[in-house]
Scaffold this active site. Sequence first.
Site, PDB file in Angstrom:
ATOM      1  N   PHE A  43       0.822  -1.218   0.000  1.00 32.15           N
ATOM      2  CA  PHE A  43       0.000   0.000   0.000  1.00 32.15           C
ATOM      3  C   PHE A  43       0.854   1.265   0.000  1.00 32.15           C
ATOM      4  O   PHE A  43       0.578   2.205  -0.744  1.00 32.15           O
ATOM      5  CB  PHE A  43      -0.960  -0.024   1.199  1.00 32.15           C
ATOM      6  CG  PHE A  43      -2.131   0.919   1.058  1.00 32.15           C
ATOM      7  CD1 PHE A  43      -2.790   1.064  -0.157  1.00 32.15           C
ATOM      8  CD2 PHE A  43      -2.590   1.651   2.144  1.00 32.15           C
ATOM      9  CE1 PHE A  43      -3.886   1.935  -0.286  1.00 32.15           C
ATOM     10  CE2 PHE A  43      -3.671   2.513   2.031  1.00 32.15           C
ATOM     11  CZ  PHE A  43      -4.331   2.657   0.817  1.00 32.15           C
ATOM     12  N   SER A  45      -9.852  -0.249  -1.971  1.00 31.89           N
ATOM     13  CA  SER A  45      -8.729  -0.022  -2.896  1.00 31.89           C
ATOM     14  C   SER A  45      -7.759  -1.179  -2.821  1.00 31.89           C
ATOM     15  O   SER A  45      -7.383  -1.592  -1.729  1.00 31.89           O
ATOM     16  CB  SER A  45      -7.979   1.251  -2.487  1.00 31.89           C
ATOM     17  OG  SER A  45      -7.550   1.165  -1.147  1.00 31.89           O
ATOM     18  N   LYS A  86     -14.600  -4.347   8.115  1.00 31.34           N
ATOM     19  CA  LYS A  86     -14.863  -5.043   6.832  1.00 31.34           C
ATOM     20  C   LYS A  86     -13.913  -6.223   6.670  1.00 31.34           C
ATOM     21  O   LYS A  86     -14.255  -7.220   6.026  1.00 31.34           O
ATOM     22  CB  LYS A  86     -14.799  -4.065   5.660  1.00 31.34           C
ATOM     23  CG  LYS A  86     -13.424  -3.472   5.357  1.00 31.34           C
ATOM     24  CD  LYS A  86     -12.558  -4.337   4.460  1.00 31.34           C
ATOM     25  CE  LYS A  86     -11.158  -3.783   4.300  1.00 31.34           C
ATOM     26  NZ  LYS A  86     -10.256  -4.655   3.534  1.00 31.34           N
ATOM     27  N   ASP A  92     -15.993  -0.686   1.224  1.00 36.03           N
ATOM     28  CA  ASP A  92     -14.885  -1.628   1.403  1.00 36.03           C
ATOM     29  C   ASP A  92     -15.390  -3.028   1.741  1.00 36.03           C
ATOM     30  O   ASP A  92     -14.750  -4.039   1.421  1.00 36.03           O
ATOM     31  CB  ASP A  92     -13.948  -1.100   2.501  1.00 36.03           C
ATOM     32  CG  ASP A  92     -12.494  -1.427   2.204  1.00 36.03           C
ATOM     33  OD1 ASP A  92     -12.246  -2.207   1.270  1.00 36.03           O
ATOM     34  OD2 ASP A  92     -11.608  -0.929   2.927  1.00 36.03           O
ATOM     35  N   ARG A 146      -6.662 -10.188   0.844  1.00 31.59           N
ATOM     36  CA  ARG A 146      -5.930 -11.184   1.637  1.00 31.59           C
ATOM     37  C   ARG A 146      -6.787 -11.695   2.789  1.00 31.59           C
ATOM     38  O   ARG A 146      -6.675 -12.853   3.192  1.00 31.59           O
ATOM     39  CB  ARG A 146      -4.622 -10.579   2.156  1.00 31.59           C
ATOM     40  CG  ARG A 146      -3.661 -10.230   1.026  1.00 31.59           C
ATOM     41  CD  ARG A 146      -2.621  -9.254   1.452  1.00 31.59           C
ATOM     42  NE  ARG A 146      -3.214  -7.975   1.824  1.00 31.59           N
ATOM     43  CZ  ARG A 146      -2.519  -6.883   2.122  1.00 31.59           C
ATOM     44  NH1 ARG A 146      -1.201  -6.934   2.093  1.00 31.59           N
ATOM     45  NH2 ARG A 146      -3.129  -5.764   2.452  1.00 31.59           N
ATOM     46  N   GLU A 171      -5.234  -8.130   8.365  1.00 34.33           N
ATOM     47  CA  GLU A 171      -5.568  -7.302   9.527  1.00 34.33           C
ATOM     48  C   GLU A 171      -6.808  -7.787  10.291  1.00 34.33           C
ATOM     49  O   GLU A 171      -6.961  -7.536  11.479  1.00 34.33           O
ATOM     50  CB  GLU A 171      -5.805  -5.860   9.073  1.00 34.33           C
ATOM     51  CG  GLU A 171      -4.600  -5.174   8.435  1.00 34.33           C
ATOM     52  CD  GLU A 171      -3.623  -4.646   9.478  1.00 34.33           C
ATOM     53  OE1 GLU A 171      -3.406  -5.326  10.493  1.00 34.33           O
ATOM     54  OE2 GLU A 171      -3.065  -3.559   9.261  1.00 34.33           O
TER      55      GLU A 171
END
EC number: 1.1.1.94
Length: 320
Positions: free
Chosen positions: A11, A132, A185, A238, A249, A270
Amino acid sequence: MRVGIAGAGAFGTALAIALGRKGPVTLWSRSADQAARMAAERRNEARLPGADLPETVTPTANFADLANADVLLLAMPMQQMRAALAEHHAQLGNRPLVACCKGIELATGFGPTGVIAEAVPGAIAAILTGPSFAGEIARGLPTALTLACADPDHVQALQRALSTETLRLYRTTDTAGAELGGALKNVMAIACGAVIGAGLGNSARAALMTRGYAEMLRIAAARGARPETLAGLSGFGDLTLSCTSEMSRNYQLGLAIGRGETFDATVTVEGAATARAIAAAPAYRGIDLPITHAVASLVDGRETLPSIMAQLLARSLKEE
Ligand SMILES: NC(=O)C1=CN([C@@H]2O[C@H](COP(=O)(O)OP(=O)(O)OC[C@H]3O[C@@H](n4cnc5c(N)ncnc54)[C@H](O)[C@@H]3O)[C@@H](O)[C@H]2O)C=CC1
Ligand SMILES: O=C(CO)COP(=O)(O)O
Protein backbone atom coordinates in the site's frame (compact mmCIF):
# COMPACT_ATOMS: atom_id res chain seq x y z
CA MET A 1 2.67 19.77 -0.21
CA ARG A 2 5.70 17.48 0.15
CA VAL A 3 4.63 13.93 0.96
CA GLY A 4 6.53 11.39 3.04
CA ILE A 5 5.46 7.76 3.30
CA ALA A 6 6.68 5.56 6.13
CA GLY A 7 6.32 1.89 5.23
CA ALA A 8 7.17 0.43 1.83
CA GLY A 9 4.73 -2.47 1.67
CA ALA A 10 2.18 -2.90 -1.10
CA PHE A 11 0.00 0.00 0.00
CA GLY A 12 2.77 2.47 0.86
CA THR A 13 4.42 1.79 -2.49
CA ALA A 14 1.13 2.15 -4.40
CA LEU A 15 0.41 5.47 -2.72
CA ALA A 16 3.94 6.65 -3.49
CA ILE A 17 3.39 5.83 -7.17
CA ALA A 18 -0.01 7.56 -7.28
CA LEU A 19 1.12 10.67 -5.40
CA GLY A 20 4.45 10.69 -7.23
CA ARG A 21 2.48 11.44 -10.41
CA LYS A 22 1.61 14.76 -8.77
CA GLY A 23 4.78 15.81 -6.93
CA PRO A 24 7.82 14.68 -4.95
CA VAL A 25 7.41 11.75 -2.56
CA THR A 26 9.91 10.26 -0.13
CA LEU A 27 9.25 6.55 0.50
CA TRP A 28 10.88 5.20 3.65
CA SER A 29 11.53 1.49 4.19
CA ARG A 30 12.86 0.09 7.46
CA SER A 31 15.01 -2.24 5.36
CA ALA A 32 18.17 -0.70 3.89
CA ASP A 33 18.37 -3.55 1.42
CA GLN A 34 14.83 -2.99 0.17
CA ALA A 35 15.34 0.79 -0.14
CA ALA A 36 18.56 0.23 -2.12
CA ARG A 37 16.82 -2.24 -4.44
CA MET A 38 13.91 0.15 -5.03
CA ALA A 39 16.36 2.96 -5.82
CA ALA A 40 18.31 0.78 -8.26
CA GLU A 41 15.44 -1.11 -9.94
CA ARG A 42 12.82 1.69 -9.66
CA ARG A 43 10.37 -1.01 -8.54
CA ASN A 44 9.33 -2.77 -5.34
CA GLU A 45 9.22 -6.28 -6.73
CA ALA A 46 8.96 -7.90 -3.29
CA ARG A 47 5.72 -6.15 -2.32
CA LEU A 48 4.19 -4.68 -5.48
CA PRO A 49 5.53 -6.56 -8.50
CA GLY A 50 5.42 -4.97 -11.91
CA ALA A 51 4.76 -1.38 -10.83
CA ASP A 52 7.30 1.29 -11.82
CA LEU A 53 8.25 4.06 -9.40
CA PRO A 54 8.09 7.50 -11.04
CA GLU A 55 11.32 9.54 -10.93
CA THR A 56 9.62 11.81 -8.38
CA VAL A 57 9.67 8.99 -5.79
CA THR A 58 12.81 8.83 -3.64
CA PRO A 59 13.22 5.57 -1.72
CA THR A 60 15.26 5.77 1.48
CA ALA A 61 16.06 3.78 4.60
CA ASN A 62 17.00 6.91 6.53
CA PHE A 63 13.99 8.16 8.52
CA ALA A 64 15.58 11.62 8.76
CA ASP A 65 14.92 12.01 5.00
CA LEU A 66 11.23 12.39 5.87
CA ALA A 67 11.98 15.51 7.91
CA ASN A 68 10.97 18.01 5.22
CA ALA A 69 7.67 16.30 4.36
CA ASP A 70 4.62 18.46 5.11
CA VAL A 71 2.48 15.36 5.61
CA LEU A 72 3.50 11.87 6.62
CA LEU A 73 1.53 8.77 5.58
CA LEU A 74 1.94 5.77 7.90
CA ALA A 75 1.63 2.67 5.73
CA MET A 76 2.52 -0.19 8.04
CA PRO A 77 0.16 -2.80 9.54
CA MET A 78 -2.03 -1.70 12.45
CA GLN A 79 -0.38 -3.87 15.09
CA GLN A 80 3.07 -2.46 14.17
CA MET A 81 2.17 1.23 14.09
CA ARG A 82 2.65 2.08 17.78
CA ALA A 83 6.15 0.59 17.85
CA ALA A 84 7.11 2.48 14.69
CA LEU A 85 5.80 5.76 16.15
CA ALA A 86 7.70 5.15 19.39
CA GLU A 87 10.93 4.36 17.56
CA HIS A 88 10.82 7.56 15.47
CA HIS A 89 9.00 9.75 17.96
CA ALA A 90 11.62 12.50 18.01
CA GLN A 91 11.42 12.94 14.22
CA LEU A 92 7.65 13.02 13.78
CA GLY A 93 6.99 16.66 14.71
CA ASN A 94 3.77 18.66 14.73
CA ARG A 95 2.53 17.75 11.28
CA PRO A 96 -0.34 15.68 9.92
CA LEU A 97 0.20 11.94 10.37
CA VAL A 98 -2.17 10.01 8.12
CA ALA A 99 -2.69 6.37 9.08
CA CYS A 100 -3.07 4.16 6.02
CA CYS A 101 -3.83 0.96 7.92
CA LYS A 102 -7.05 -0.84 8.76
CA GLY A 103 -7.52 -2.40 12.15
CA ILE A 104 -8.02 -2.21 15.89
CA GLU A 105 -5.01 -2.42 18.17
CA LEU A 106 -5.16 -5.66 20.14
CA ALA A 107 -3.52 -4.32 23.28
CA THR A 108 -5.75 -1.24 23.67
CA GLY A 109 -8.82 -1.54 21.42
CA PHE A 110 -7.78 1.77 19.81
CA GLY A 111 -8.08 2.50 16.12
CA PRO A 112 -5.23 4.08 14.12
CA THR A 113 -6.03 7.73 14.95
CA GLY A 114 -6.33 6.89 18.65
CA VAL A 115 -2.90 5.27 18.58
CA ILE A 116 -1.40 8.31 16.81
CA ALA A 117 -3.01 10.75 19.25
CA GLU A 118 -1.66 8.81 22.22
CA ALA A 119 1.80 8.12 20.83
CA VAL A 120 2.41 11.55 19.25
CA PRO A 121 0.23 14.05 21.13
CA GLY A 122 1.37 17.06 19.06
CA ALA A 123 0.46 15.50 15.71
CA ILE A 124 -2.65 16.06 13.63
CA ALA A 125 -4.10 12.55 13.40
CA ALA A 126 -5.87 11.47 10.21
CA ILE A 127 -6.76 8.27 8.39
CA LEU A 128 -6.93 7.35 4.71
CA THR A 129 -9.09 4.30 4.15
CA GLY A 130 -11.66 2.80 1.80
CA PRO A 131 -12.01 0.28 -1.03
CA SER A 132 -8.73 -0.02 -2.90
CA PHE A 133 -6.27 -2.64 -4.00
CA ALA A 134 -2.65 -1.48 -4.08
CA GLY A 135 -2.03 -2.94 -7.54
CA GLU A 136 -4.99 -1.06 -9.02
CA ILE A 137 -3.96 2.25 -7.44
CA ALA A 138 -0.46 1.79 -8.83
CA ARG A 139 -1.87 1.18 -12.32
CA GLY A 140 -3.74 4.48 -12.10
CA LEU A 141 -7.17 2.86 -12.10
CA PRO A 142 -9.97 5.07 -10.69
CA THR A 143 -10.26 4.72 -6.91
CA ALA A 144 -12.32 6.60 -4.30
CA LEU A 145 -11.24 6.70 -0.65
CA THR A 146 -12.31 8.27 2.63
CA LEU A 147 -10.00 10.74 4.32
CA ALA A 148 -10.90 11.45 7.96
CA CYS A 149 -9.48 14.04 10.35
CA ALA A 150 -11.29 15.57 13.31
CA ASP A 151 -10.18 19.09 12.34
CA PRO A 152 -12.36 20.45 9.48
CA ASP A 153 -9.65 22.77 8.12
CA HIS A 154 -6.91 20.16 8.13
CA VAL A 155 -9.13 17.55 6.49
CA GLN A 156 -9.83 19.92 3.58
CA ALA A 157 -6.14 20.75 3.12
CA LEU A 158 -5.21 17.07 3.22
CA GLN A 159 -7.99 16.17 0.81
CA ARG A 160 -6.62 18.64 -1.74
CA ALA A 161 -3.03 17.50 -1.18
CA LEU A 162 -3.67 13.76 -1.45
CA SER A 163 -6.27 13.63 -4.25
CA THR A 164 -4.98 12.98 -7.75
CA GLU A 165 -6.57 12.63 -11.19
CA THR A 166 -7.42 9.00 -10.44
CA LEU A 167 -7.44 8.92 -6.63
CA ARG A 168 -10.61 10.73 -5.51
CA LEU A 169 -10.78 11.43 -1.78
CA TYR A 170 -13.99 12.15 0.11
CA ARG A 171 -13.53 13.90 3.46
CA THR A 172 -15.15 13.48 6.85
CA THR A 173 -14.43 14.59 10.40
CA ASP A 174 -15.78 11.25 11.72
CA THR A 175 -12.48 9.51 12.37
CA ALA A 176 -14.09 6.78 14.51
CA GLY A 177 -16.53 5.86 11.73
CA ALA A 178 -13.86 5.85 9.03
CA GLU A 179 -11.47 3.66 10.99
CA LEU A 180 -14.16 1.24 12.15
CA GLY A 181 -15.42 0.77 8.58
CA GLY A 182 -11.95 -0.19 7.35
CA ALA A 183 -11.18 -2.38 10.34
CA LEU A 184 -14.44 -4.30 10.53
CA LYS A 185 -14.86 -5.04 6.83
CA ASN A 186 -11.77 -7.22 7.14
CA VAL A 187 -13.48 -9.36 9.78
CA MET A 188 -16.47 -9.83 7.48
CA ALA A 189 -14.18 -10.60 4.53
CA ILE A 190 -12.70 -13.52 6.48
CA ALA A 191 -16.20 -14.79 7.25
CA CYS A 192 -17.30 -14.48 3.62
CA GLY A 193 -14.16 -16.19 2.33
CA ALA A 194 -14.82 -19.06 4.74
CA VAL A 195 -18.39 -19.68 3.57
CA ILE A 196 -17.36 -19.53 -0.09
CA GLY A 197 -14.33 -21.75 0.58
CA ALA A 198 -16.56 -24.30 2.28
CA GLY A 199 -18.98 -24.27 -0.65
CA LEU A 200 -21.87 -22.81 1.34
CA GLY A 201 -22.91 -20.54 -1.51
CA ASN A 202 -23.44 -16.98 -2.61
CA SER A 203 -26.69 -16.59 -0.69
CA ALA A 204 -24.86 -17.37 2.55
CA ARG A 205 -22.23 -14.77 1.65
CA ALA A 206 -24.89 -12.12 1.02
CA ALA A 207 -26.47 -12.95 4.37
CA LEU A 208 -23.10 -12.60 6.12
CA MET A 209 -22.35 -9.30 4.42
CA THR A 210 -25.73 -7.89 5.44
CA ARG A 211 -25.76 -9.19 8.99
CA GLY A 212 -22.06 -8.31 9.28
CA TYR A 213 -22.90 -4.77 8.27
CA ALA A 214 -25.55 -4.71 11.03
CA GLU A 215 -22.78 -5.66 13.51
CA MET A 216 -20.56 -2.91 12.13
CA LEU A 217 -23.33 -0.37 12.76
CA ARG A 218 -23.79 -1.62 16.35
CA ILE A 219 -20.06 -1.32 17.06
CA ALA A 220 -20.02 2.13 15.45
CA ALA A 221 -22.94 3.26 17.63
CA ALA A 222 -21.11 2.08 20.76
CA ARG A 223 -18.13 4.22 19.73
CA GLY A 224 -20.21 7.31 18.87
CA ALA A 225 -19.43 7.02 15.14
CA ARG A 226 -21.93 8.25 12.56
CA PRO A 227 -23.92 5.55 10.74
CA GLU A 228 -23.66 7.52 7.47
CA THR A 229 -19.86 7.13 7.58
CA LEU A 230 -20.32 3.36 7.68
CA ALA A 231 -22.67 3.66 4.70
CA GLY A 232 -19.82 5.31 2.75
CA LEU A 233 -16.63 4.14 1.10
CA SER A 234 -15.05 3.02 4.35
CA GLY A 235 -17.79 0.65 5.40
CA PHE A 236 -20.28 -0.37 2.76
CA GLY A 237 -17.78 0.33 -0.03
CA ASP A 238 -14.88 -1.63 1.40
CA LEU A 239 -17.17 -4.39 2.69
CA THR A 240 -18.42 -4.91 -0.86
CA LEU A 241 -14.91 -5.01 -2.32
CA SER A 242 -13.28 -7.24 0.27
CA CYS A 243 -16.11 -9.74 0.64
CA THR A 244 -16.40 -10.37 -3.09
CA SER A 245 -12.85 -10.28 -4.44
CA GLU A 246 -10.21 -12.97 -4.29
CA MET A 247 -7.62 -10.15 -4.39
CA SER A 248 -8.38 -9.45 -0.71
CA ARG A 249 -5.93 -11.18 1.64
CA ASN A 250 -8.55 -11.30 4.38
CA TYR A 251 -10.95 -13.02 2.00
CA GLN A 252 -8.11 -15.36 0.94
CA LEU A 253 -7.52 -16.35 4.59
CA GLY A 254 -11.23 -17.13 4.90
CA LEU A 255 -11.13 -19.18 1.70
CA ALA A 256 -8.22 -21.22 3.08
CA ILE A 257 -10.06 -21.84 6.36
CA GLY A 258 -13.21 -22.86 4.51
CA ARG A 259 -11.27 -25.27 2.29
CA GLY A 260 -9.27 -26.68 5.20
CA GLU A 261 -6.00 -25.42 3.71
CA THR A 262 -3.04 -23.78 5.43
CA PHE A 263 -2.34 -20.07 4.94
CA ASP A 264 1.00 -18.23 4.83
CA ALA A 265 1.31 -16.65 8.29
CA THR A 266 3.60 -13.89 6.98
CA VAL A 267 0.85 -12.36 4.80
CA THR A 268 -0.65 -9.15 6.21
CA VAL A 269 -4.22 -10.04 7.28
CA GLU A 270 -5.57 -7.30 9.53
CA GLY A 271 -8.99 -8.86 10.20
CA ALA A 272 -7.75 -11.66 12.47
CA ALA A 273 -6.35 -9.34 15.15
CA THR A 274 -9.31 -6.98 14.73
CA ALA A 275 -11.80 -9.80 15.39
CA ARG A 276 -9.83 -10.78 18.50
CA ALA A 277 -9.64 -7.15 19.67
CA ILE A 278 -13.39 -6.57 19.33
CA ALA A 279 -14.29 -9.93 20.88
CA ALA A 280 -12.06 -9.22 23.90
CA ALA A 281 -12.93 -5.54 24.47
CA PRO A 282 -15.08 -4.87 27.54
CA ALA A 283 -16.61 -1.89 25.69
CA TYR A 284 -18.51 -4.23 23.36
CA ARG A 285 -19.72 -6.78 25.92
CA GLY A 286 -23.47 -7.10 25.78
CA ILE A 287 -23.63 -6.07 22.10
CA ASP A 288 -24.93 -8.74 19.74
CA LEU A 289 -21.89 -9.57 17.55
CA PRO A 290 -22.22 -13.25 16.58
CA ILE A 291 -20.25 -13.03 13.31
CA THR A 292 -17.35 -11.10 14.84
CA HIS A 293 -17.10 -13.62 17.70
CA ALA A 294 -17.36 -16.49 15.23
CA VAL A 295 -14.45 -15.11 13.19
CA ALA A 296 -12.35 -14.67 16.35
CA SER A 297 -13.00 -18.33 17.25
CA LEU A 298 -12.34 -19.49 13.71
CA VAL A 299 -8.97 -17.74 13.22
CA ASP A 300 -7.78 -18.99 16.61
CA GLY A 301 -8.87 -22.54 15.77
CA ARG A 302 -11.16 -22.69 18.83
CA GLU A 303 -14.13 -23.81 16.75
CA THR A 304 -14.71 -25.37 13.37
CA LEU A 305 -16.71 -23.79 10.57
CA PRO A 306 -19.47 -26.48 10.65
CA SER A 307 -20.01 -25.97 14.38
CA ILE A 308 -20.03 -22.17 13.99
CA MET A 309 -22.55 -22.35 11.14
CA ALA A 310 -24.76 -24.66 13.19
CA GLN A 311 -24.69 -22.23 16.11
CA LEU A 312 -25.43 -19.18 13.93
CA LEU A 313 -28.40 -20.90 12.29
CA ALA A 314 -29.78 -22.28 15.58
CA ARG A 315 -30.15 -18.85 17.21
CA SER A 316 -33.70 -17.76 18.04
CA LEU A 317 -35.59 -16.04 15.25
CA LYS A 318 -35.65 -12.24 15.45
CA GLU A 319 -36.83 -9.05 13.80
CA GLU A 320 -34.60 -7.63 11.10
N1 LIG B 1 -2.41 -3.87 0.00
C1 LIG B 1 -3.57 -3.22 -0.22
O1 LIG B 1 -4.19 -3.37 -1.28
C2 LIG B 1 -4.11 -2.29 0.82
C3 LIG B 1 -3.61 -2.27 2.11
N2 LIG B 1 -4.15 -1.44 3.03
C4 LIG B 1 -3.68 -1.43 4.40
O2 LIG B 1 -2.33 -1.01 4.41
C5 LIG B 1 -1.69 -1.54 5.59
C6 LIG B 1 -0.36 -2.12 5.16
O3 LIG B 1 -0.66 -3.19 4.29
P1 LIG B 1 0.25 -3.60 3.06
O4 LIG B 1 1.12 -2.49 2.64
O5 LIG B 1 -0.65 -4.18 2.04
O6 LIG B 1 1.10 -4.74 3.74
P2 LIG B 1 2.46 -5.41 3.27
O7 LIG B 1 2.50 -6.71 3.95
O8 LIG B 1 2.57 -5.38 1.79
O9 LIG B 1 3.58 -4.44 3.85
C7 LIG B 1 3.68 -4.09 5.19
C8 LIG B 1 4.93 -3.25 5.30
O10 LIG B 1 5.02 -2.71 6.61
C9 LIG B 1 6.37 -2.74 6.98
N3 LIG B 1 6.47 -2.67 8.43
C10 LIG B 1 6.04 -3.58 9.33
N4 LIG B 1 6.36 -3.16 10.57
C11 LIG B 1 6.97 -1.98 10.44
C12 LIG B 1 7.56 -1.06 11.36
N5 LIG B 1 7.51 -1.26 12.67
N6 LIG B 1 8.14 0.05 10.87
C13 LIG B 1 8.16 0.26 9.56
N7 LIG B 1 7.64 -0.55 8.63
C14 LIG B 1 7.05 -1.67 9.08
C15 LIG B 1 6.90 -4.05 6.41
O11 LIG B 1 8.29 -4.02 6.30
C16 LIG B 1 6.21 -4.07 5.06
O12 LIG B 1 6.97 -3.42 4.08
C17 LIG B 1 -2.66 -2.58 6.17
O13 LIG B 1 -3.30 -2.04 7.29
C18 LIG B 1 -3.65 -2.80 5.06
O14 LIG B 1 -4.93 -3.12 5.55
C19 LIG B 1 -5.17 -0.58 2.71
C20 LIG B 1 -5.68 -0.56 1.45
C21 LIG B 1 -5.21 -1.41 0.41
O1 LIG C 1 -8.11 -3.09 2.24
C1 LIG C 1 -8.12 -3.62 1.17
C2 LIG C 1 -9.13 -3.32 0.14
O2 LIG C 1 -9.76 -2.12 0.39
C3 LIG C 1 -7.14 -4.68 0.88
O3 LIG C 1 -7.70 -5.83 1.38
P1 LIG C 1 -6.81 -6.96 2.06
O4 LIG C 1 -6.02 -6.30 3.16
O5 LIG C 1 -7.80 -7.94 2.54
O6 LIG C 1 -5.93 -7.49 0.98
